[in-house]
Design a protein around this motif. Structure first.
Motif, PDB file in Angstrom:
ATOM      1  N   HIS A 268       0.842  -1.193   0.000  1.00  0.00           N
ATOM      2  CA  HIS A 268       0.000   0.000   0.000  1.00  0.00           C
ATOM      3  C   HIS A 268       0.875   1.240   0.000  1.00  0.00           C
ATOM      4  CE1 HIS A 268      -2.331   3.159   2.253  1.00  0.00           C
ATOM      5  NE2 HIS A 268      -3.134   2.895   1.239  1.00  0.00           N
ATOM      6  N   HIS A 269       0.483   2.232  -0.794  1.00  0.00           N
ATOM      7  CA  HIS A 269       1.307   3.428  -0.905  1.00  0.00           C
ATOM      8  C   HIS A 269       0.442   4.621  -1.263  1.00  0.00           C
ATOM      9  CE1 HIS A 269       0.967   1.834  -5.010  1.00  0.00           C
ATOM     10  NE2 HIS A 269       1.142   3.078  -5.437  1.00  0.00           N
ATOM     11  N   THR A 270       0.990   5.791  -1.051  1.00  0.00           N
ATOM     12  CA  THR A 270       0.358   7.033  -1.502  1.00  0.00           C
ATOM     13  C   THR A 270       1.387   7.829  -2.288  1.00  0.00           C
ATOM     14  OG1 THR A 270       0.972   8.238   0.511  1.00  0.00           O
ATOM     15  CG2 THR A 270      -1.167   7.135   0.513  1.00  0.00           C
ATOM     16  N   ILE A 271       0.885   8.673  -3.189  1.00  0.00           N
ATOM     17  CA  ILE A 271       1.750   9.499  -4.028  1.00  0.00           C
ATOM     18  C   ILE A 271       1.301  10.949  -3.880  1.00  0.00           C
ATOM     19  CG2 ILE A 271       2.603   9.934  -6.356  1.00  0.00           C
ATOM     20  CD1 ILE A 271       1.837   7.065  -7.067  1.00  0.00           C
ATOM     21  N   ASP A 272       2.239  11.830  -3.565  1.00  0.00           N
ATOM     22  CA  ASP A 272       1.959  13.255  -3.419  1.00  0.00           C
ATOM     23  C   ASP A 272       3.033  14.044  -4.151  1.00  0.00           C
ATOM     24  OD1 ASP A 272      -0.281  13.468  -1.148  1.00  0.00           O
ATOM     25  OD2 ASP A 272       1.130  11.902  -0.558  1.00  0.00           O
TER      26      ASP A 272
ATOM     27  N   SER B 147       2.697   3.458  10.359  1.00  0.00           N
ATOM     28  CA  SER B 147       2.263   3.416   8.964  1.00  0.00           C
ATOM     29  C   SER B 147       2.900   4.573   8.212  1.00  0.00           C
ATOM     30  CB  SER B 147       0.732   3.518   8.887  1.00  0.00           C
ATOM     31  OG  SER B 147       0.314   4.838   9.217  1.00  0.00           O
TER      32      SER B 147
ATOM     33  N   SER C  93       1.689   7.209   7.550  1.00  0.00           N
ATOM     34  CA  SER C  93       1.283   8.489   8.136  1.00  0.00           C
ATOM     35  C   SER C  93       2.339   9.077   9.069  1.00  0.00           C
ATOM     36  CB  SER C  93      -0.038   8.349   8.896  1.00  0.00           C
ATOM     37  OG  SER C  93       0.120   7.507  10.024  1.00  0.00           O
TER      38      SER C  93
ATOM     39  N   ASP D 291       3.570  12.332   7.971  1.00  0.00           N
ATOM     40  CA  ASP D 291       2.640  13.464   7.815  1.00  0.00           C
ATOM     41  C   ASP D 291       3.254  14.817   8.188  1.00  0.00           C
ATOM     42  OD1 ASP D 291       0.678  11.843   6.841  1.00  0.00           O
ATOM     43  OD2 ASP D 291      -0.556  11.836   8.650  1.00  0.00           O
TER      44      ASP D 291
ATOM     45  N   ILE E 228       6.574   9.312  -2.584  1.00  0.00           N
ATOM     46  CA  ILE E 228       5.899   8.014  -2.534  1.00  0.00           C
ATOM     47  C   ILE E 228       6.133   7.420  -1.150  1.00  0.00           C
ATOM     48  CG2 ILE E 228       5.754   5.682  -3.488  1.00  0.00           C
ATOM     49  CD1 ILE E 228       7.319   8.318  -5.628  1.00  0.00           C
ATOM     50  N   ARG E 229       5.064   7.308  -0.363  1.00  0.00           N
ATOM     51  CA  ARG E 229       5.144   6.689   0.965  1.00  0.00           C
ATOM     52  C   ARG E 229       4.553   5.288   0.887  1.00  0.00           C
ATOM     53  NH1 ARG E 229       1.927  10.501   4.818  1.00  0.00           N
ATOM     54  NH2 ARG E 229       0.570  10.601   2.988  1.00  0.00           N
ATOM     55  N   TRP E 230       5.108   4.335   1.636  1.00  0.00           N
ATOM     56  CA  TRP E 230       4.633   2.957   1.565  1.00  0.00           C
ATOM     57  C   TRP E 230       4.510   2.359   2.964  1.00  0.00           C
ATOM     58  CZ3 TRP E 230       7.997  -1.002   3.185  1.00  0.00           C
ATOM     59  CH2 TRP E 230       9.341  -0.607   3.371  1.00  0.00           C
ATOM     60  N   ASP E 231       3.670   1.324   3.085  1.00  0.00           N
ATOM     61  CA  ASP E 231       3.422   0.634   4.349  1.00  0.00           C
ATOM     62  C   ASP E 231       4.124  -0.719   4.371  1.00  0.00           C
ATOM     63  OD1 ASP E 231       1.817   2.390   5.837  1.00  0.00           O
ATOM     64  OD2 ASP E 231       0.010   1.791   4.743  1.00  0.00           O
TER      65      ASP E 231
END
Length: 440
Positions: A14-18, A35, A37, A40, A53-56
């Motif tokens: 799982h990841h987010t892209i900003d 996580s 977060s 943040d 790119i952050r990942w769990d």
């Protein structure tokens, strides 16, 4: 460096892209028990400058505990276990799926260990590295195996009860930020995934491979960190060539939470000095796919150091002159001189420059001497230090050899510095014409 996206693997963390498309890529790794977060506090500023790119970790946040069983072995079948190579493979799979070949990486604790392992074994992928409250070895394996067994038997509760004391200083442990992170541990971390990460930490020992890391590296330690004390950070800094160490007062293991502004400032300074989007070594010069993995790593590490010492312009010019006859020598020099000798941890690059200058003066290798005078300046030698090296060489190598060396140094240093700020050495004959061969 961004390439067209590859076909995605069967499963991704799982990841987010900003951040804006086309910005330099920056991957951020979390610590065990947290996580994505956890980043943040730094995200808004970093995403203004980078593609973040952050990942769990497996079993943390949105990543299932049994993600991608090809890299997370199962023993017994219902009990996931992890390894650092497996976690690193998950990160590379993620980067490949996004079309990112070379990237900056910053990680906290276990997330930092993943970055360090990648930098040691896949140096062509890591443009710069930041290790925050991390280690080359997280203590004796027995403690991690016992914690893994505890979590598998009793769940996350016992670990969560003691998390605040491990993560924060007493003054911060009761803050809203600290309570929120402990609550996240209780609610979102799968015991199976947490135990698997404990297995990875138990088996992890990168101490013998730290000298293989060629990416510019920042090491950040919390002075009050009981999990990875400053001694761990100093071991990383001593082992990684030219690494920079910063110890933060008033910070424990999760320094990025307890001292968010300080960590952000350090990251911004490090990333500004070492851009994330530097090009990777040209694919045409990489060893054949069937060569041993250590040959590939040695070539990639050698190319990275070669560029760092001699500069991209010089190396690109040398590569452009490669012919069918000289290609084998290019590969040999990159792997042997740069990938084996210049990457060794026993001497700093400054010291290696001093030795190289002396040897080239003694041998009368003027074209190479001119190149390594420029390299010495890139490695941080001052004109006065170069002057001392050449004076020493005059005594042991001969005055005529030093006479020519001073001539080259006079010209090269004058080109390097603003002319009004440098008085120059005595006049000497002109520098010989530039070399046409491969740099060594």
């Amino acid at each position: 460096m961004t390439r067209p996206p590859a076909d995605p693997p069967s499963a991704l963390v799982h990841h987010t892209i900003d951040g804006p498309e086309g910005a330099p890529p920056l991957l951020l790794g979390p610590s065990i028990g947290t996580s994505l977060s956890i980043w943040d506090p730094q995200l808004a500023v970093l995403a203004g400058k980078f593609r973040v790119i952050r990942w769990d970790l497996p079993g943390h946040g949105g990543t299932p505990a049994d993600v991608r069983t090809t890299t997370l072995a199962n023993s017994p079948a219902t009990t996931p276990t992890a390894s650092l190579p497996g976690l690193a493979r998950l990160v590379l799979d993620l980067a490949d799926s996004l079309g990112i070949h070379r990237f900056a990486y910053a990680g906290i604790s276990l997330g930092g260990a993943v970055g360090a392992w990648l930098a040691a074994h896949h140096p062509e992928r890591i443009a710069s590295l930041a290790l925050i409250c991390s280690s080359a070895r997280f203590g004796a394996p027995t403690g991690w195996r016992e914690r893994a067994a505890l979590v598998r038997d009793s769940g996350i509760g016992p670990v969560a009860e003691t998390a605040a004391a491990r993560w924060f200083t007493p003054a911060f442990a009761d803050s809203s930020e600290a309570r929120a992170l402990v609550d996240t541990l209780r609610r979102t971390v799968d015991p199976a995934g947490y135990a698997a990460c404990c297995d990875a930490l138990a088996a992890y020992d990168l101490r013998a491979d730290l000298g293989r890391i060629v990416a510019p590296t920042l090491v950040v330690a919390g002075r009050a960190d009981p999990a990875t004390p400053p001694a761990h950070a100093r071991e990383l800094t001593d082992g990684i060539p030219d690494a920079t160490l910063v110890e933060l007062p008033g910070a424990s293991h999760l320094a990025s939470v307890e001292r968010p502004a300080a960590v952000l400032a350090l990251l911004l300074g490090h990333l500004a000095a070492h851009p994330a989007g530097e090009p990777a070594p040209p694919a045409t010069l990489l060893p054949a796919a069937d060569r041993a993995s250590d040959e590939r790593a040695r070539h990639a590490a050698g190319m990275a150091v070669r560029r760092a010492v001699l500069g991209d312009t010089h190396v690109d010019r040398s590569i452009a002159r490669t012919t069918a006859l000289t290609a084998v020598f290019q590969d040999f020099i990159t792997r042997y001189a740069w990938g084996e000798i210049w990457t060794r941890p026993g001497l700093t690059r400054r010291t290696r420059s001093c030795i190289t200058l002396t040897a080239l003066v003694a041998g009368g290798h003027h074209d190479e001497l001119a190149m390594h005078l420029r390299a010495a300046l890139r490695n941080g030698l001052t004109p006065q230090e170069i002057q001392e090296v050449l004076l020493q060489s005059a005594v042991y190598c001969g005055v005529p050899a030093a006479n020519t060396a001073f001539a080259l140094a006079d010209r090269i240093i004058t080109e390097h510095l603003d002319p009004p700020a440098y008085s120059g050495f005595p006049d000497h004959p002109d520098e010989p014409p530039p070399a046409q061969g491969t740099d060594t």
